[in-house]
Design a protein around this motif. Structure first.
Motif, short mmCIF file in Angstrom:
data_model
loop_
_atom_site.label_atom_id
_atom_site.label_comp_id
_atom_site.label_asym_id
_atom_site.label_seq_id
_atom_site.Cartn_x
_atom_site.Cartn_y
_atom_site.Cartn_z
N VAL A 6 0.97 -1.19 -0.01
CA VAL A 6 0.15 0.14 -0.06
C VAL A 6 0.78 1.29 0.00
O VAL A 6 2.02 1.48 0.96
N ASP A 8 1.25 5.35 0.26
CA ASP A 8 0.58 6.54 1.12
C ASP A 8 -0.53 6.27 1.52
O ASP A 8 -1.24 7.07 1.70
N ARG A 10 -3.33 4.56 0.72
CA ARG A 10 -4.41 4.72 -0.07
C ARG A 10 -4.26 3.90 -1.49
O ARG A 10 -5.44 3.68 -2.03
N TYR A 11 -3.05 3.81 -2.00
CA TYR A 11 -3.02 3.13 -3.33
C TYR A 11 -2.77 1.70 -2.99
O TYR A 11 -1.49 1.35 -2.50
N LEU A 13 -1.54 -1.51 -4.42
CA LEU A 13 -0.42 -1.94 -5.59
C LEU A 13 -0.30 -3.63 -5.61
O LEU A 13 0.29 -3.98 -6.66
N ASP A 42 -3.26 3.11 -14.70
CA ASP A 42 -3.71 3.53 -13.49
C ASP A 42 -2.51 3.62 -12.17
O ASP A 42 -3.12 3.53 -11.24
N LEU A 43 -1.50 3.09 -12.50
CA LEU A 43 -0.39 3.28 -11.61
C LEU A 43 -0.15 4.67 -11.01
O LEU A 43 0.19 5.52 -12.01
N PRO A 44 -0.17 4.97 -9.89
CA PRO A 44 0.07 6.26 -9.36
C PRO A 44 1.33 6.61 -9.36
O PRO A 44 2.19 5.69 -9.56
#
Length: 321
Positions: A6, A8, A10-11, A13, A42-44
């Protein structure tokens, strides 16, 4: 999936992870993760300095537990050979102690625990369970060096003076001191994929010469003690010790005895992953008690681990030299 990544807070992965491993050794302070991600639309965006955590189902348990948290993205590199990948190097927060230098005067009477609290406070690192290391340390002018080397210096002096062997470890509760070999669960390595046993005289010491303080540049330092063991068996392999804290013949002989060691024996083991094993833990292999000097966990279903193991006596000697 047996792990979760995870970014931050929020993402999530995990579905993009191609490979993930965790590595730790007694020679370093930080737990390190290597993560390889598939790059998708969609990868931050990921940059060094971001917080990341890795969780996993603990060996023999259910539900997720933190394996590396909080982690810091330290390095990012991308590659493209038809499919684009992003590789991350992640450390726990003790990396700041390993990469930062300082110079300071430490008064006498402090313990290694006292000093670790000071280092951590000044670098903004929370402190968890810090057992009292008990041993009073000498006054020390610490010239420019990393914070980690200062910590190691304090822990070495603690052991030199008869204290326990400790290692710093970052946990979810904060920076802690772990006594080597003191893990509650002593893992038996019953299922082994591969094991290599190595024996060598490289690093062996059969004779120790302990020197006193050097009076001038024109004279050699006085010899306080010469201690031998197994010279007839292995030949003369001499180490010289010169330490300003050693002032008497008795202290010199004790320091020499701790340094003597014969054949170096180590084990390299590949086995199904026990993701709770850390560097400094005690395990058993074929009835022999060994300490983990390095561990790499290759997470997955199933996962695998690579262990470097040594007898406690060798680890103690290496730790003190």
């Amino acid at each position: 999936m047996s792990f979760e990544v995870v970014l931050d807070n929020r993402y999530f992965l995990s579905e993009l992870v191609q490979e993930i491993s965790l590595e730790e050794s007694l020679e370093e302070i930080s737990y390190r993760a290597s993560i390889r991600l598939v790059v998708t639309p969609d990868l931050p965006g990921i940059i060094p300095g971001q917080e990341i955590r890795i969780s996993g189902i603990p060996y023999g348990g259910t539900g997720m537990t933190y394996l590396l948290h909080p982690g810091i993205v330290w390095e990012c590199s991308s590659s493209n050979s038809g499919t684009k990948y992003l590789s991350l190097t992640v450390y726990d927060r003790t990396i700041y102690l390993a990469k930062s230098e300082d110079e300071r005067l430490m008064p006498s009477g402090q313990t290694a625990s006292d000093r670790l609290k000071l280092y951590a406070k000044e670098w903004g690192i929370p402190v968890g369970n810090l057992p009292d290391t008990r041993i009073s340390l000498a006054r020390n002018i610490k010239r420019t060096q990393t914070l980690y080397s200062m910590i190691q210096e304090d822990l070495k002096e603690t052991a030199d003076k008869g204290g326990e062997l400790f290692r710093p470890r970052m946990t979810t509760s904060g920076l802690e001191l772990i006594k080597l070999g003191d893990n509650k669960t002593k893992w038996d390595l019953e299922v082994i994929e591969d094991v290599t046993q190595s024996r060598t005289l490289e690093g062996a010491v059969t004779q120790v010469k302990v020197l006193g303080a050097q009076a001038s540049d024109e004279k050699l330092a006085p010899v306080l003690a010469v201690v031998k063991k197994d010279v007839e068996k292995f030949g003369t392999l001499q180490k010289v010790i010169q330490d300003s804290k050693i002032e008497t013949i008795d202290q010199a002989q004790k320091a020499a005895q701790k340094t003597l060691i014969g054949i170096q024996e180590t084990f390299s083991v590949t086995a199904p992953d026990i993701n709770l094993i850390r560097a400094g833990d005690e395990v058993r292999l074929n009835g022999t008690t060994l300490w983990v000097t390095r561990v790499t966990h290759r997470l997955g279903t199933p996962g695998h681990m690579d262990l470097e193991l040594a007898l406690p006596g060798k680890v103690r000697r290496d730790y003190l030299v």
